[in-house]
Design a protein around this motif. Structure first.
Motif, PDB file in Angstrom:
ATOM      1  N   PHE A  10       0.863  -1.177   0.000  1.00  0.00           N
ATOM      2  CA  PHE A  10       0.000   0.000   0.000  1.00  0.00           C
ATOM      3  C   PHE A  10       0.899   1.226   0.000  1.00  0.00           C
ATOM      4  CE2 PHE A  10      -2.512   3.376   1.895  1.00  0.00           C
ATOM      5  CZ  PHE A  10      -3.722   3.233   1.239  1.00  0.00           C
ATOM      6  N   VAL A  11       0.868   1.963  -1.107  1.00  0.00           N
ATOM      7  CA  VAL A  11       1.679   3.166  -1.279  1.00  0.00           C
ATOM      8  C   VAL A  11       0.739   4.322  -1.579  1.00  0.00           C
ATOM      9  CG1 VAL A  11       3.544   4.251  -2.571  1.00  0.00           C
ATOM     10  CG2 VAL A  11       3.602   1.789  -2.156  1.00  0.00           C
ATOM     11  N   SER A  12       0.788   5.358  -0.755  1.00  0.00           N
ATOM     12  CA  SER A  12      -0.115   6.489  -0.942  1.00  0.00           C
ATOM     13  C   SER A  12       0.413   7.694  -0.184  1.00  0.00           C
ATOM     14  CB  SER A  12      -1.519   6.138  -0.451  1.00  0.00           C
ATOM     15  OG  SER A  12      -2.388   7.248  -0.559  1.00  0.00           O
ATOM     16  N   PRO A  13       0.221   8.907  -0.718  1.00  0.00           N
ATOM     17  CA  PRO A  13       0.596  10.109   0.038  1.00  0.00           C
ATOM     18  C   PRO A  13      -0.393  10.437   1.150  1.00  0.00           C
ATOM     19  CG  PRO A  13      -0.331  10.724  -2.082  1.00  0.00           C
ATOM     20  CD  PRO A  13      -0.215   9.236  -2.081  1.00  0.00           C
ATOM     21  N   THR A  14      -1.557   9.812   1.146  1.00  0.00           N
ATOM     22  CA  THR A  14      -2.544  10.033   2.198  1.00  0.00           C
ATOM     23  C   THR A  14      -2.397   8.970   3.276  1.00  0.00           C
ATOM     24  OG1 THR A  14      -4.187   8.698   1.016  1.00  0.00           O
ATOM     25  CG2 THR A  14      -4.114  11.057   0.548  1.00  0.00           C
ATOM     26  N   SER A  15      -2.970   9.233   4.420  1.00  0.00           N
ATOM     27  CA  SER A  15      -2.806   8.348   5.573  1.00  0.00           C
ATOM     28  C   SER A  15      -3.626   7.076   5.402  1.00  0.00           C
ATOM     29  CB  SER A  15      -3.241   9.077   6.846  1.00  0.00           C
ATOM     30  OG  SER A  15      -4.596   9.470   6.744  1.00  0.00           O
ATOM     31  N   LEU A  16      -3.252   6.077   6.198  1.00  0.00           N
ATOM     32  CA  LEU A  16      -3.983   4.818   6.204  1.00  0.00           C
ATOM     33  C   LEU A  16      -5.367   5.016   6.813  1.00  0.00           C
ATOM     34  CD1 LEU A  16      -1.217   2.344   7.429  1.00  0.00           C
ATOM     35  CD2 LEU A  16      -2.166   2.485   5.143  1.00  0.00           C
ATOM     36  N   PRO A  17      -6.350   4.214   6.406  1.00  0.00           N
ATOM     37  CA  PRO A  17      -7.673   4.308   7.045  1.00  0.00           C
ATOM     38  C   PRO A  17      -7.583   3.987   8.538  1.00  0.00           C
ATOM     39  CG  PRO A  17      -7.785   3.066   4.990  1.00  0.00           C
ATOM     40  CD  PRO A  17      -6.332   3.283   5.283  1.00  0.00           C
ATOM     41  N   ASP A  18      -8.531   4.539   9.292  1.00  0.00           N
ATOM     42  CA  ASP A  18      -8.532   4.317  10.737  1.00  0.00           C
ATOM     43  C   ASP A  18      -8.762   2.848  11.090  1.00  0.00           C
ATOM     44  OD1 ASP A  18      -8.141   7.020  11.017  1.00  0.00           O
ATOM     45  OD2 ASP A  18     -10.274   7.481  11.246  1.00  0.00           O
ATOM     46  N   SER A  19      -9.565   2.167  10.309  1.00  0.00           N
ATOM     47  CA  SER A  19      -9.869   0.754  10.577  1.00  0.00           C
ATOM     48  C   SER A  19      -9.027  -0.182   9.728  1.00  0.00           C
ATOM     49  CB  SER A  19     -11.355   0.505  10.311  1.00  0.00           C
ATOM     50  OG  SER A  19     -11.690   0.830   8.957  1.00  0.00           O
ATOM     51  N   PHE A  20      -7.826   0.254   9.352  1.00  0.00           N
ATOM     52  CA  PHE A  20      -6.994  -0.555   8.457  1.00  0.00           C
ATOM     53  C   PHE A  20      -6.628  -1.891   9.100  1.00  0.00           C
ATOM     54  CE2 PHE A  20      -2.685  -1.779   7.134  1.00  0.00           C
ATOM     55  CZ  PHE A  20      -2.894  -1.993   5.799  1.00  0.00           C
ATOM     56  N   THR A  21      -6.161  -1.862  10.327  1.00  0.00           N
ATOM     57  CA  THR A  21      -5.728  -3.106  10.974  1.00  0.00           C
ATOM     58  C   THR A  21      -6.895  -4.046  11.217  1.00  0.00           C
ATOM     59  OG1 THR A  21      -5.891  -1.986  13.116  1.00  0.00           O
ATOM     60  CG2 THR A  21      -3.744  -2.018  12.032  1.00  0.00           C
ATOM     61  N   ASP A  22      -8.077  -3.519  11.517  1.00  0.00           N
ATOM     62  CA  ASP A  22      -9.239  -4.389  11.728  1.00  0.00           C
ATOM     63  C   ASP A  22      -9.683  -5.046  10.425  1.00  0.00           C
ATOM     64  OD1 ASP A  22      -9.206  -3.593  14.369  1.00  0.00           O
ATOM     65  OD2 ASP A  22     -10.619  -1.948  14.039  1.00  0.00           O
ATOM     66  N   ILE A  23      -9.574  -4.328   9.324  1.00  0.00           N
ATOM     67  CA  ILE A  23     -10.012  -4.884   8.044  1.00  0.00           C
ATOM     68  C   ILE A  23      -9.036  -5.929   7.540  1.00  0.00           C
ATOM     69  CG2 ILE A  23     -10.448  -4.303   5.620  1.00  0.00           C
ATOM     70  CD1 ILE A  23     -11.406  -1.568   6.555  1.00  0.00           C
ATOM     71  N   ILE A  24      -7.747  -5.634   7.612  1.00  0.00           N
ATOM     72  CA  ILE A  24      -6.740  -6.508   7.013  1.00  0.00           C
ATOM     73  C   ILE A  24      -6.275  -7.602   7.968  1.00  0.00           C
ATOM     74  CG2 ILE A  24      -4.579  -5.395   7.679  1.00  0.00           C
ATOM     75  CD1 ILE A  24      -5.657  -6.218   4.088  1.00  0.00           C
ATOM     76  N   SER A  25      -6.808  -7.637   9.172  1.00  0.00           N
ATOM     77  CA  SER A  25      -6.355  -8.626  10.156  1.00  0.00           C
ATOM     78  C   SER A  25      -6.725 -10.050   9.771  1.00  0.00           C
ATOM     79  CB  SER A  25      -6.947  -8.298  11.531  1.00  0.00           C
ATOM     80  OG  SER A  25      -8.368  -8.324  11.484  1.00  0.00           O
ATOM     81  N   ARG A  26      -7.643 -10.218   8.827  1.00  0.00           N
ATOM     82  CA  ARG A  26      -8.007 -11.573   8.393  1.00  0.00           C
ATOM     83  C   ARG A  26      -6.905 -12.232   7.575  1.00  0.00           C
ATOM     84  NH1 ARG A  26     -12.339  -8.302   6.750  1.00  0.00           N
ATOM     85  NH2 ARG A  26     -14.114  -8.295   8.192  1.00  0.00           N
ATOM     86  N   GLN A  27      -6.006 -11.454   7.015  1.00  0.00           N
ATOM     87  CA  GLN A  27      -4.934 -11.999   6.180  1.00  0.00           C
ATOM     88  C   GLN A  27      -3.788 -12.504   7.073  1.00  0.00           C
ATOM     89  OE1 GLN A  27      -5.300 -12.369   2.976  1.00  0.00           O
ATOM     90  NE2 GLN A  27      -7.200 -11.203   2.786  1.00  0.00           N
ATOM     91  N   LEU A  28      -3.898 -13.738   7.486  1.00  0.00           N
ATOM     92  CA  LEU A  28      -2.893 -14.332   8.369  1.00  0.00           C
ATOM     93  C   LEU A  28      -1.779 -15.034   7.606  1.00  0.00           C
ATOM     94  CD1 LEU A  28      -5.256 -15.824  11.104  1.00  0.00           C
ATOM     95  CD2 LEU A  28      -4.044 -13.633  11.131  1.00  0.00           C
ATOM     96  N   THR A  29      -1.871 -15.124   6.281  1.00  0.00           N
ATOM     97  CA  THR A  29      -0.847 -15.812   5.488  1.00  0.00           C
ATOM     98  C   THR A  29       0.109 -14.840   4.813  1.00  0.00           C
ATOM     99  OG1 THR A  29      -2.340 -15.867   3.582  1.00  0.00           O
ATOM    100  CG2 THR A  29      -2.400 -17.752   5.075  1.00  0.00           C
ATOM    101  N   LEU A  30       0.105 -13.587   5.213  1.00  0.00           N
ATOM    102  CA  LEU A  30       0.972 -12.600   4.575  1.00  0.00           C
ATOM    103  C   LEU A  30       2.435 -12.898   4.881  1.00  0.00           C
ATOM    104  CD1 LEU A  30      -0.964  -9.255   5.172  1.00  0.00           C
ATOM    105  CD2 LEU A  30      -0.547 -10.390   2.992  1.00  0.00           C
ATOM    106  N   GLU A  31       3.243 -12.881   3.827  1.00  0.00           N
ATOM    107  CA  GLU A  31       4.689 -13.061   3.959  1.00  0.00           C
ATOM    108  C   GLU A  31       5.455 -11.783   3.622  1.00  0.00           C
ATOM    109  OE1 GLU A  31       5.851 -16.326   1.563  1.00  0.00           O
ATOM    110  OE2 GLU A  31       4.592 -17.787   2.629  1.00  0.00           O
TER     111      GLU A  31
END
Length: 807
Positions: A231-252
């Motif tokens: 995720f590359v962006s000049p704007t900040s991450l969403p406030d609920s970013f960690t809650d949304i992406i927490s389902r991805q447990l296979t990230l390497e």
């Protein structure tokens, strides 16, 4: 390039049935012969293939090497069109990675497109299911695709047509990596068309703040199971970013280059990924406190604070004198190191690759918290760095990752390179920064060291010796090969003597890229056999200085007798270009192969004419009888019983809960108002002369025949009509009953009430008449009032009733 490839692939499909120069008759005979013989020898065709085609991995490696060469795609496409054996592997390599959606649009029939030569402009007609056959045939080979909204290579209407007419849910069923660069909400919504279950890597580059980013990330997390997310962006991450992406447990692999990526919640989520191996973060413009905050929520979950942890310094012995305590954690750690069972229970346990961007001080603070053994470290720093911070970072890298680090890359940020570009256009003096290597102590596992900075480009003889001592197993070494040294700024400080010392210490060095000064007379190199490297194959000298090509060619043939590639900068428009040096290196490249051949012949002759000293041998016999000894050992285990008293600590708490009541009184007396109203009736007396006229009629009541008659008195027509309805009683009984009721009403109710009122009216009339007579006798009496005939309340006598007789 891609358009040309696809055009040629379409031509190949058209000529595929007609390939070859065999006539039709002989071709059919040969086909029958092959089919009959293949039944007896199923592996005959495979044995006849070249060795390169028998191994699919070797074939792919060969095609990938061709693809990376200049005009590689054109050569691979020609190979696919001309050789049936290479057709399938070549098509897989060509279609594996697409940098646009245009090659897929090329497969639609031309009459469906607005412009056949520019399929990205859109469709004229919606494709049918048959028009998708060619697309589906090639789309199964696609593994990676990229989309850039700024390029405008594909119209927005194309995605709507593809989504509406696609014959199946995912027309790229085997897509594994998706690169999506957008700036508008509509561009982000188009990405949902490619989110298939087999997708493993998503690289998002968003140029502006998008309000529906949360919903898109939620959809992405629900539909995919990723191993890589960027995720590359000049704007900040969403406030609920960690809650949304927490389902991805296979990230390497995780890449976060956006404001808010150093938040404590993001650090906790990244550290909790069980399979994380590669992490990339941007520390540019952040304070040291913000970098420290990334690890604020990790200490409670690291497991290092308990005495049972192998990384803990707590011995578990409560003693007043700390000097006498034995550190059992070090003993346990040493034992696990020897057995190979040491497993880190802290954060980032599986991380092996780290990529950091920012100031050197921030990078040093971040690396201080990393305890895992890294193998690859990439640093993108602000150039030139502070000398003290660079020394601290170099020492920390060697101290923490000396036993595991294999790759170290140091490059400059885009801002630093832009400043260097501006300086080169103004023809200013070249940079004079120096990046010292004296704090690189020991990196025995390092095989790749690359430093590419626009400002700190000066390396001395001491730096080369430090590198040779700290990295004895280095294989690839690049020390700012793009640096330029104009004549007025001074020559490079690395010489051929330094290169000779480097190849003597680093026996595995096969690629070297640096700027050197080859003008000196280095005759001592030819007298040493140890400086001749058997591994150095590639040398890139960039803008190196040179004045005697023949001398340098002789020295290079001795230092690198097996050198295969010699490169230097020949572009005249490149900053720092000196035409005389470029011509001299061209002569060296022409002379070097011949001198290398002479060098090889001389060494072969030297080995052939070498005097072989015979070795004296002697025969001796040894009695090798094995002696065995029987020995018994009484072994019994020692048992020890340990008891531990465990009692739960109970806490009793009483909580008094009392509801608070509030009593409120409301004065609800209604407001009353007394109003007096004078209500006097207005009486009007009237007299009515109601003398009825009597009419006497005789009625013959003797019936001539038997006729039943009824007399209805004071009855309404409705009552009379009901009397003739179909009643279960006889119709002549109802009038009799009504007459009885009427008679009772008159006798008991009407007459007692009406008679007194009539008497009063008569008396009042007589009194008024007497008053009138007295007034007429007086001279000033008013005129007499008209006499009324009757009162309003007068009753009608019973004699006036009209009796109607009906047959």
């Amino acid at each position: 390039m891609n358009e040309d490839i696809n055009c040629r692939l379409i031509e190949y499909e058209a000529i595929k049935p007609h390939a070859g120069a065999i006539p039709p008759s002989s071709k059919s005979k040969r086909k029958n012969k092959t089919s009959s013989s293949s039944f007896k020898h199923p592996n005959k065709e495979q044995k006849m293939q070249p060795a390169i085609l028998r191994d699919p991995d070797a074939t792919n490696k060969l095609l990938e090497a061709i693809l990376e060469a200049p005009n590689g795609k054109r050569m691979v496409s020609r190979l696919a069109r001309t050789c049936r054996a290479f057709c399938e592997p070549a098509l897989n390599v060509l279609w594996r990675d697409l940098d646009s959606l245009v090659p897929i649009l090329w497969q639609f029939p031309g009459h469906l497109l607005k412009k056949a030569r520019k399929p990205g402009m859109g469709f004229v007609k919606t494709p049918s299911e048959e028009d998708w056959n060619s697309v589906l045939k090639y789309s199964e080979r696609v593994r990676q695709i990229s989309y850039n909204e700024r390029s405008n290579a594909v119209s927005a209407s194309v995605f709507a047509v593809l989504e509406e007419s696609r014959p199946r849910s995912y027309f790229l069923p085997h897509l594994e990596e998706l690169n999506w660069k957008v700036e508008t909400p509509a561009g982000l919504a188009r990405c949902a068309l490619f989110l298939n279950p087999e997708l493993r890597a998503v690289n998002l580059e968003i140029g502006s703040r998008l309000p529906q980013l949360d919903s898109f990330l939620s959809d992405l997390s629900n539909r995919t199971k990723l191993t890589s997310f960027s995720f590359v962006s000049p704007t900040s991450l969403p406030d609920s970013f960690t809650d949304i992406i927490s389902r991805q447990l296979t990230l390497e692999k995780v890449v976060l280059v956006a404001p808010g990526a150093l938040a404590p919640g993001v650090g906790r989520w990244v550290a909790s990924l069980p399979r994380l191996k590669n992490l990339r973060l941007d520390l540019t413009g952040r304070s040291v406190i913000a970098v420290e905050g990334f690890f604020d929520e990790l200490h409670l979950q690291s497991g290092d604070s308990t005495p049972s942890s192998v990384t803990s310094t707590d011995s578990g012995v409560f003693s007043g004198d700390e000097d006498d305590d034995v550190d059992f954690s070090l003993i346990r750690k040493s034992a696990l190191h020897l057995t190979g069972n040491l497993r880190s229970k802290g954060s980032f346990a599986q991380m092996r690759k780290l990529h950091l961007t920012g100031d050197v001080s921030n990078i040093a603070v971040f690396i201080k918290h990393i305890t895992t053994p890294l193998t690859q470290l990439e640093l993108v720093i602000e150039d030139p760095p502070d000398r003290a911070d660079w020394h601290d970072l170099s020492s920390m890298i060697c101290e923490k990752f000396g036993e595991s680090l294999q790759t170290l890359r140091v490059t400059a940020t885009s801002a630093s390179r832009f400043i260097d570009l501006v300086r080169s256009t103004n023809r200013a003096e070249p940079p004079s920064g120096r990046l010292s290597m004296e704090h690189l102590t020991y990196l025995p596992c390092l095989t790749r060291l690359e430093i590419d900075l626009p400002e700190s480009v000066i390396f001395t003889e001491e730096d080369v010796r430090y590198i040779a001592k700290a990295c004895p197993n280095v294989e690839i070494l690049k020390l700012c090969p793009l640096a330029g040294f104009p004549a007025g700024a001074g020559a490079p400080q690395i010489t051929l003597d330094d290169i000779a010392h480097l190849v003597r210490s680093c026996k595995n060095l096969h690629t070297l890229a640096t700027v050197i000064d080859a003008n000196g007379k280095n005759t001592d190199i030819l007298t040493s056999r140890g400086v001749s490297s058997k591994s150095l194959l590639r040398l890139h000298v960039g803008h190196s200085w040179l004045d005697d090509p023949l001398q340098v060619a002789i020295l290079m043939s001795h230092i690198a007798p097996h050198l295969e590639t010699l490169k230097w900068f020949q572009e005249k428009n490149r900053p720092g270009f000196i035409e005389a040096n470029a011509r001299s290196w061209q002569k060296v490249s022409e002379l070097l192969p011949h001198l290398q051949g002479v060098r090889q012949l001389e060494r072969q002759f030297a080995l052939a004419t070498a005097v072989v000293i015979p070795v004296e041998t002697a025969e001796k016999s040894i009695d090798a009888t094995t002696k065995t000894v029987d020995r018994g050992v009484h072994v019994y285990p020692r048992m020890r019983n340990n008891s531990a008293q465990v009692s739960a600590t109970l806490v009793s708490q009483v909580v008094q809960t009392q509801s608070n009541y509030t009593s409120t009184g409301v004065y609800a007396t209604p407001s009353t108002v007394d109003v007096a109203v004078e209500a006097i009736k207005t009486l009007v007396s009237q007299e009515v002369d109601a003398v009825p006229e009597l009419v006497t009629e005789s009625v013959e009541a003797t019936p001539s025949n038997i006729i039943i008659k009824s007399v209805q008195a004071l009855l309404t027509p409705s009552t009379f009509s009901r009397a003739h309805s179909n009643d279960p009683f006889p119709f002549f009984i109802i009038p009799s009953i009504l007459n009885l009721f009427s008679l009772a009403y008159r006798l008991f109710i009407f007459y007692p009430l009406s008679l007194p009122s009539q008497i009063l009216h008569i008396a009042a009339a007589r009194i008024r008449s007497k008053q009138a007579e007295s007034k007429q006798a007086s001279p000033i009496a008013p005129p007499p009032e008209p006499t009324t005939t009757a009162t309003t309340d007068s009753d009608i006598p019973l004699d006036t009733l009209v009796v109607e007789v009906r047959d």
